[in-house]
Write an enzyme that holds these catalytic residues in place. Structure first.
Site, PDB file in Angstrom:
ATOM      1  N   ASN A 174      22.487  -5.531  -4.434  1.00 19.73           N
ATOM      2  CA  ASN A 174      21.251  -5.735  -3.482  1.00 19.73           C
ATOM      3  C   ASN A 174      22.260  -6.005  -2.130  1.00 19.73           C
ATOM      4  O   ASN A 174      22.582  -6.893  -2.327  1.00 19.73           O
ATOM      5  CB  ASN A 174      20.506  -6.549  -3.837  1.00 19.73           C
ATOM      6  N   TRP A 175      22.270  -5.264  -1.536  1.00 20.91           N
ATOM      7  CA  TRP A 175      22.860  -5.367  -0.192  1.00 20.91           C
ATOM      8  C   TRP A 175      22.191  -6.069   0.544  1.00 20.91           C
ATOM      9  O   TRP A 175      22.816  -6.814   1.671  1.00 20.91           O
ATOM     10  CB  TRP A 175      22.965  -3.985   0.626  1.00 20.91           C
ATOM     11  N   LYS A 176      21.034  -6.473   0.489  1.00 22.37           N
ATOM     12  CA  LYS A 176      20.024  -7.090   1.631  1.00 22.37           C
ATOM     13  C   LYS A 176      20.087  -6.517   2.730  1.00 22.37           C
ATOM     14  O   LYS A 176      20.341  -5.184   2.936  1.00 22.37           O
ATOM     15  CB  LYS A 176      20.274  -8.600   1.700  1.00 22.37           C
TER      16      LYS A 176
ATOM     17  N   HIS B 143      11.420  -9.448  -4.747  1.00 22.38           N
ATOM     18  CA  HIS B 143      12.650 -10.370  -4.555  1.00 22.38           C
ATOM     19  C   HIS B 143      12.166 -11.697  -4.142  1.00 22.38           C
ATOM     20  O   HIS B 143      11.421 -11.529  -3.159  1.00 22.38           O
ATOM     21  CB  HIS B 143      13.674  -9.206  -3.534  1.00 22.38           C
TER      22      HIS B 143
ATOM     23  N   GLU C 146      13.394 -13.276  -1.589  1.00 20.02           N
ATOM     24  CA  GLU C 146      13.579 -12.968  -0.072  1.00 20.02           C
ATOM     25  C   GLU C 146      12.400 -12.651   0.292  1.00 20.02           C
ATOM     26  O   GLU C 146      11.792 -12.896   1.464  1.00 20.02           O
ATOM     27  CB  GLU C 146      14.741 -12.762   0.462  1.00 20.02           C
TER      28      GLU C 146
ATOM     29  N   GLU D 187      15.877 -14.181 -11.426  1.00 19.16           N
ATOM     30  CA  GLU D 187      16.790 -14.565 -10.436  1.00 19.16           C
ATOM     31  C   GLU D 187      16.116 -16.124  -9.879  1.00 19.16           C
ATOM     32  O   GLU D 187      15.350 -16.254  -9.204  1.00 19.16           O
ATOM     33  CB  GLU D 187      16.790 -13.652  -9.089  1.00 19.16           C
TER      34      GLU D 187
ATOM     35  N   GLY E 202      22.542 -16.547  -3.694  1.00 20.78           N
ATOM     36  CA  GLY E 202      23.455 -16.819  -2.303  1.00 20.78           C
ATOM     37  C   GLY E 202      23.781 -18.113  -2.041  1.00 20.78           C
ATOM     38  O   GLY E 202      24.459 -18.497  -1.228  1.00 20.78           O
TER      39      GLY E 202
ATOM     40  N   SER F 182      24.402 -15.362  -7.606  1.00 24.23           N
ATOM     41  CA  SER F 182      25.647 -15.705  -7.273  1.00 24.23           C
ATOM     42  C   SER F 182      26.511 -15.334  -8.636  1.00 24.23           C
ATOM     43  O   SER F 182      27.335 -16.064  -9.116  1.00 24.23           O
ATOM     44  CB  SER F 182      25.932 -17.385  -7.257  1.00 24.23           C
TER      45      SER F 182
ATOM     46  N   GLY G  14      23.863  -9.696  -5.252  1.00 23.43           N
ATOM     47  CA  GLY G  14      23.700  -9.832  -3.975  1.00 23.43           C
ATOM     48  C   GLY G  14      25.121  -9.742  -3.327  1.00 23.43           C
ATOM     49  O   GLY G  14      25.834  -8.702  -2.982  1.00 23.43           O
ATOM     50  N   GLY G  15      25.488 -10.767  -2.847  1.00 20.19           N
ATOM     51  CA  GLY G  15      26.737 -10.812  -1.999  1.00 20.19           C
ATOM     52  C   GLY G  15      27.744 -10.213  -2.430  1.00 20.19           C
ATOM     53  O   GLY G  15      28.728  -9.329  -1.742  1.00 20.19           O
TER      54      GLY G  15
END
Ligand code: PEP
Length: 248
Positions: free
Chosen positions: A12-14, A92, A94, A164, A170, A209, A230-231
């Site tokens: 997930n590149w956000k 998600h 976010e 999640e 993150g 993470s 993610g990251g």
């Protein structure tokens, strides 16, 4: 992951990345040998077009609950399909927090995705205060219930669930393999009460993470069927290493 569920690792590149990153990632993955695992990339909408879906599956990070019409700024399931998506992230954390997406709205998005032939990756998970209160099983059950009430247990044959914990997204604070397994087993058991076959085939991803250094241990838990990254998915080599950790 000693079972018949095929591992899935999703990036997930956000709201990150670029066309150059899309090209670099595809080049890195083209050269890799990744059999017996599904890889999914979810870049921002503008970078979806042109992705080679023979290198990895493609997914949106969100979709509208509507199919078309006067909904400025929204993207429909059909539009995602038209640029090659076969998956879509739904709910998600976010989006739940930035856009006040309720359990019911998330459920309606899952329903639309299913109706249009996209596989929803339904994201669930508790914030830190709920973890600390010890009521996280009830919280996650309510997130699942909203979807169950709208689409029914049989549709979970076409859904992927991602656990999640919000406190691990993150933050660099990964859930321990035991914490992840405990919740994954809860989710599977909760759904097994309704349909044991559907539950036993359901892929449940862990997100929060995940890095190449901790992926293997997390993915080796019996109810962890891969990850939502993610990251670390913004670094093609790191993401590939995480995918390799899921190969079994
Ligand atoms: C995510 O965005 O879903 C996620 C798990 O992020 P990170 O891996 O950066 O914690």
């Amino acid at each position: 992951m000693q079972n018949n569920r095929r591992p899935l690792v999703a990036g997930n590149w956000k709201m990150n990345g670029s066309l150059e990153l899309a090209a670099e990632l595809q080049q890195t993955f083209q050269q890799a040998s990744l059999q017996n695992i599904d890889v999914l990339v979810c870049p921002p909408f503008p970078y979806l077009q042109g992705f080679d879906v023979s290198v990895s599956a493609l997914g949106g990070q969100n979709l509208s609950q509507y199919n078309s019409g006067a909904h400025t700024g929204e993207v429909s399931a059909q539009m995602l399909k038209s640029v090659g998506c076969s998956y879509v992230l739904v709910g998600h954390s976010e989006r739940r927090s930035d856009n006040a997406e309720s359990n019911e709205l998330v459920a309606s998005k899952v329903k639309v995705a299913l109706e249009q032939g996209l596989t929803p990756v339904l994201c669930v998970g508790e914030a830190e205060d709920i973890r600390d209160s010890g009521e996280f099983f009830d919280f996650i059950a309510a997130q699942l219930d909203a979807v169950l009430n709208l689409v029914g247990i049989a549709e979970f044959a076409h859904i992927v669930v991602a656990y999640e914990p919000v406190w691990a997204i993150g933050t660099g604070k990964t859930a321990s393999p035991e914490q992840a397994q405990e919740v994954h087993a809860f989710i599977r058991g909760y759904l097994a009460n309704l349909d044991s076959e559907v539950a036993s085939k359901l892929r449940i991803l862990y997100g929060g993470s995940v890095k190449a250094v901790n992926a293997k241990e997390l993915f080796s838990q019996p109810d962890v069927d891969g990850g939502l990254i993610g990251g670390a998915s913004l670094d093609p080599q790191e993401f590939l290493n995480i995918c390799l950790a899921a190969k079994g």
